[in-house]
Design a protein around this motif. Structure first.
Motif: not given
Length: 948
Positions: A641, A565, A569, A633
């Motif tokens: 992602i 993440l 992201l 998410v």
């Protein structure tokens, strides 16, 4: 045989008695007497005022106007008493020549003051009618949609005023507040429905209506007209004495019956005395009298039986004073001059009435303006209090003491607003009283002129803001170290203020295409700079992330989820920022290009353009990627992602391609070319602002008259000074008359009497044999003239006092003129200062509000409150100085006798700002007889003639 001659002798006498009796019984009607008096007065006023500076207006008769409150519809010569029962509001406003107060106002251009044709009324799309480009509304997030909204759509949500803030305001105050569209909009925002409107039957009057109503109903003006009529009426009596006219009394006959006893016998007699006479005052100061007297005595039962004794006499009498001739002529002399004085006073009063009512009218407009400003101040403080309370309650960002300060200021502004409404109602009632209408009558002012004045003030403040912003932009433009974004922001603010000026000044209410073009280009350049900044942030973070990934390995204990993440992201979010900025850039560029190709087309949605469809498809694709990321998410699908981030990277390339294609017409090349475009655009904005500034004049119109010329004009033209000079001549003449009373009194009198013969017993058989002539010369020596001496001495003192009063009046007039010019110069200076102060206060409010919202250090609630109070005071000062200038200009024209009223009592020169006071230095041409006229034909002494 004796009776027949007696009756024949009685016949003419009896016939005369019968004729006199018939005349006495019939007489003249009272209406005839009134009409004759009116004709005589009208003739005198025409003679005394026609073709002069004090000519009375047409129709200025003494009778009340039929539309007046005090007009009596009953018989003029036998009026009926009015109904004594009191009633409220018995008087509706009548039809007026200056317009119907119940009709809606005409379409008036607020800047030029001219009526606009219906096809030139402000048009165009309202903010609600401007559509969002099709397809973008559902494809783009709301924050992005706000940034893509067409120019002119307010993207900031205005917080409605809660209903609790409206409830404490009195209904009378609310009615006055709803006169303004801005406050109506606030009410509709608060309650969701339009503000209640007052009755359409309530008259809305202008200054022209007020003046016409005053001439109809003003009790003071009616009294002035009656004073002029009364003065002229007295003159008719004095003039009549110089005509050969019947005596006012002793023209008639009588019948006297007598019964008495003498020596035991009863005697009855009937006496019929008859007399008639004429008289005339002579131009030499003498008096002429001619009279006829007839006496008939009938004895019915005397010692000789029935007898008749008839006798007549003709009397001619002439009297002439020798040393007091001027005294005898003085009543007519003074009355002739008094009519001129009264006519001048009436005209001067009319002009003074216009000045006084104008002051009340414009001060009422100022009160209305203070209500509008006070309402906006109250709303602003109320919003500040609501925001401060929310920040204190929800976020704890503000201390309680600052919230209390906001609330205290809101209460203060509400108190001042209610007080302004109350003061305005009181002033309105006083205006009604001044023009003579009932104070309880519903009555409003038509605010067209206030809107024009407010628009002019707003335009002037906007011009001052342009000057300030231009100076700041030029300083930044000349400094090489200023960032492009700072230049663009300053240029955008300057362009926005230039557009405000165009919207206020343009009769059609539409901005000029050149400014709109520049504004659209600035929006493109700002979007390009913002996209470049966000792209630089993305590139810098990508480089730093790549470097970090190459140097570091995951540490023990790091979760796979956190690693997955972390960088993808963050990179995705940065990429989205860049794409959004590129979308904004593309949309603004297409809009600006379309505007440049069709500069006269109204600003709105884009036309048919393939790139528009391409942009719409890309927006949908971008929205789909955003939706996938949100789902990943939310569902913790961490493996997706990175792939979604890669899709965003691909979209970024497309977005860059779209932005490049849509901005080629404006921006081509590298960063240096972009800076060059920024430089050229900023220079163009500065050039446009200089054109606007050069064409605008923030100052009030200048009164272009020299002080000495203005003073001399007033001394030449002032009607009251003409009266003061003539009154000085009256005082000088009074000295001569008082001196005549100190002399001996010598009167010459000649009397001749013709009688009928004693033996003829006829009324008209006059004979010189029975006549009498008397000549007399009477002399009264001045052995005791103590009282006359005192009167003479007082006359000398009065003359010197009148001379001093004339000098004082002239000096006062000159002082007034100097003060008027000084005040006008002061008002222009104060107006410019108030404009600069309002512009500065506006910027101060904006900056303080922003600093307070962003919690800038050392900026507290008190700073915003002080800025808001300063802005309110500055706006009030601008309106106050503007209206004070108008009133001072009226005062200057009034003091120079330059106000020329029309038949309705209105001065049309008030509407012409370029009108300058008329200069008149020709004293002898304007005042050929500065000390007034003497009566022509009368035989004055040389000393009296010298006073003319």
């Amino acid at each position: 045989m004796l009776l027949k001659p007696s009756f024949r002798a009685l016949h003419p006498a009896l016939l005369g008695v019968i004729v006199l009796a018939l005349v006495a019984a019939a007489g003249c009607k009272r209406t005839d007497y009134r009409r004759r008096a009116d004709r005589d007065v009208d003739g005198i006023l025409q003679e005394k005022t026609a073709g002069t500076l004090w000519q009375t207006p047409p129709g200025n008769h003494v009778y009340p106007d039929p539309r007046s409150r005090f007009y009596d519809p009953t018989a003029t010569d036998c009026p009926s008493l009015p109904n004594p029962t009191p009633i409220l509001n018995p008087y509706p406003i009548p039809p007026l020549a200056t317009g119907d107060p119940l009709e809606p106002p005409p379409n008036i251009d607020l800047v030029s003051g001219e009526r606009k044709p219906d096809d030139e009324l402000p048009g165009g799309d309202s903010p609600e009618s401007i559509e969002t480009p099709e397809g973008l509304q559902e494809a783009i997030d709301p924050p992005l949609l706000e940034s893509l909204a067409p120019e002119g759509v307010d993207s900031l949500q205005i917080v409605p005023i809660p209903e609790s803030a409206w409830e404490p305001l009195p209904e009378s105050c609310l009615n006055r507040m709803f006169e303004f569209t801005s406050i109506q909009a606030e009410y509709e925002r608060s309650f969701g429905h339009p503000a209640p409107q007052g009755s359409k039957d309530i008259p809305r009057v202008t200054l022209e209506n007020i003046m016409e109503l005053a001439l109809i109903n003003s009790r003071a003006y009616q009294t002035r007209k009656e004073a002029l009529y009364t003065t002229a009426l007295r003159l008719t009596g004095e003039r009549y004495q110089y005509d050969l006219n019947p005596r006012p009394f002793n023209n008639g006959s009588a019948a006297n019956y007598q019964n008495f006893r003498s020596g035991g016998a009863t005697i009855d007699t009937l006496g019929i005395p008859t007399s008639v006479g004429v008289q005339k005052s002579l131009s030499t100061g003498g008096q002429f009298l001619a009279s006829f007297a007839n006496d008939v005595v009938l004895t019915f039962n005397g010692p000789q039986g029935f007898t008749a004794d008839i006798g007549s006499a003709l009397l001619f009498d002439f009297q002439q004073t020798i040393f007091q001739t001027d005294i005898q002529l003085e009543p007519l002399t003074q009355q002739e001059r008094d009519v001129v004085y009264a006519a001048r006073d009436l005209i001067r009063f009319r002009r003074g009435l216009f000045r006084d009512l104008s002051a009340q009218y414009y001060n009422l407009l100022l009160s209305y303006r203070s209500i509008e400003i006070g309402t906006q101040d109250y709303f602003s403080n109320q919003r500040a209090f609501l925001q401060g309370r929310a920040e204190y309650t929800e976020a704890g960002r503000l201390p309680r003491v600052q919230v209390d300060q906001f609330e205290q200021n809101a209460l203060r502004s509400r108190s001042e607003l209610v007080a302004s409404c109350n003061n305005m109602e009181t002033s309105l009632d006083r205006l009604k009283l001044a023009i003579g209408v009932p104070p309880e009558m519903p009555f409003n002012l038509r605010l067209t002129e206030l809107e024009a004045l407010s628009t002019t003030d707003q335009l002037t403040v906007a011009q001052q803001l342009v000057r300030r912003t231009q100076a700041e932009l030029q300083t930044q433009h000349q400094t090489s170290r200023v960032a492009p974004i700072a230049l663009l922001n300053a240029a955008a603010v300057l362009t926005e203020r230039l557009l405000d000026i165009e919207k206020l000044a343009s009769p059609e209410g539409k901005p000029r295409s050149a400014l709109t073009e520049v504004a659209s280009r600035l929006a493109v350049l700002e979007a390009r700079n913002q996209a470049d900044v966000k792209r630089a942030v993305l590139d810098e973070e990508t480089f730093a992330e790549d470097k970090r990934q190459s140097q570091l390995r995951p540490q023990a204990g790091d979760s796979p989820e956190a690693t997955a993440l972390d960088s993808p992201l963050r990179a995705y979010l940065r990429t989205v920022d860049v794409i959004e900025s590129l979308l904004v850039l593309s949309y603004r560029s297409l809009e600006a290009e379309a505007m440049q190709q069709s500069p006269n087309a109204p600003q709105g949605p884009l036309g048919a353009d393939p790139r528009r469809d391409q942009l719409k498809r890309f927006a949908k694709e971008f929205a789909a990627v955003n939706s996938k990321m949100d789902s990943a998410v939310e569902n913790r699908e961490l493996g997706k992602i990175r792939g979604i981030k890669d899709e965003a990277t691909v979209l970024l390339g497309k977005a860059e391609q779209l932005a490049t294609e849509s901005t080629t017409w404006l921006i081509s090349g590298d960063r240096q070319a972009f800076l060059g475009t920024v430089e050229a655009t900023v220079a163009e904005v500065i050039q446009l602002s200089e054109e606007v500034i050069s064409q605008s004049d923030s100052a009030l119109p200048k009164v272009d008259v020299e002080e000495e010329e203005a003073m001399m004009t007033a001394l030449v033209q002032r009607l009251d000074l003409m009266n003061r000079r003539a009154e000085l001549a009256d005082s000088r003449r009074a000295v001569k008359l008082a001196a005549d009373d100190l002399r001996s009194i010598m009167d010459l009198r000649a009397t001749h009497i013709l009688r009928t013969r004693d033996d003829a017993n006829t009324p008209f058989d006059f004979s010189l044999n029975d006549s009498e002539t008397r000549l007399s010369l009477a002399l009264d020596t001045p052995l005791n003239r103590r009282n006359q001496r005192n009167v003479y001495r007082l006359a000398l003192i009065d003359y010197n006092r009148t001379l001093r009063n004339l000098i004082e009046s002239e000096d006062t007039v000159k002082l007034d003129i100097r003060q008027d010019l000084r005040q006008l110069r002061l008002r222009r200076d104060q107006y410019e200062i108030a404009i600069a102060s309002a512009a500065l206060a506006y910027e101060r409010v904006v900056s303080t509000r922003m600093q307070l919202q962003f919690a800038i250090k050392d900026v507290v609630a008190r700073d915003f409150l002080e800025a808001q109070q300063a802005y309110t005071a500055a706006l009030s000062s601008v309106a106050r100085q503007h209206i004070a200038y108008i009133l001072d200009r009226i005062e200057l024209f009034y003091d120079m006798e330059g106000i020329q009223l029309d038949s309705t009592g209105f001065w049309v020169g008030l509407e012409d700002d370029s009108l300058q006071p008329p200069v008149n230095l020709d004293f002898r041409g304007t005042n050929p007889f500065p000390y007034g006229h003497l009566v022509p034909g009368l035989r004055y002494s040389k000393e009296i003639l010298s006073t003319e």
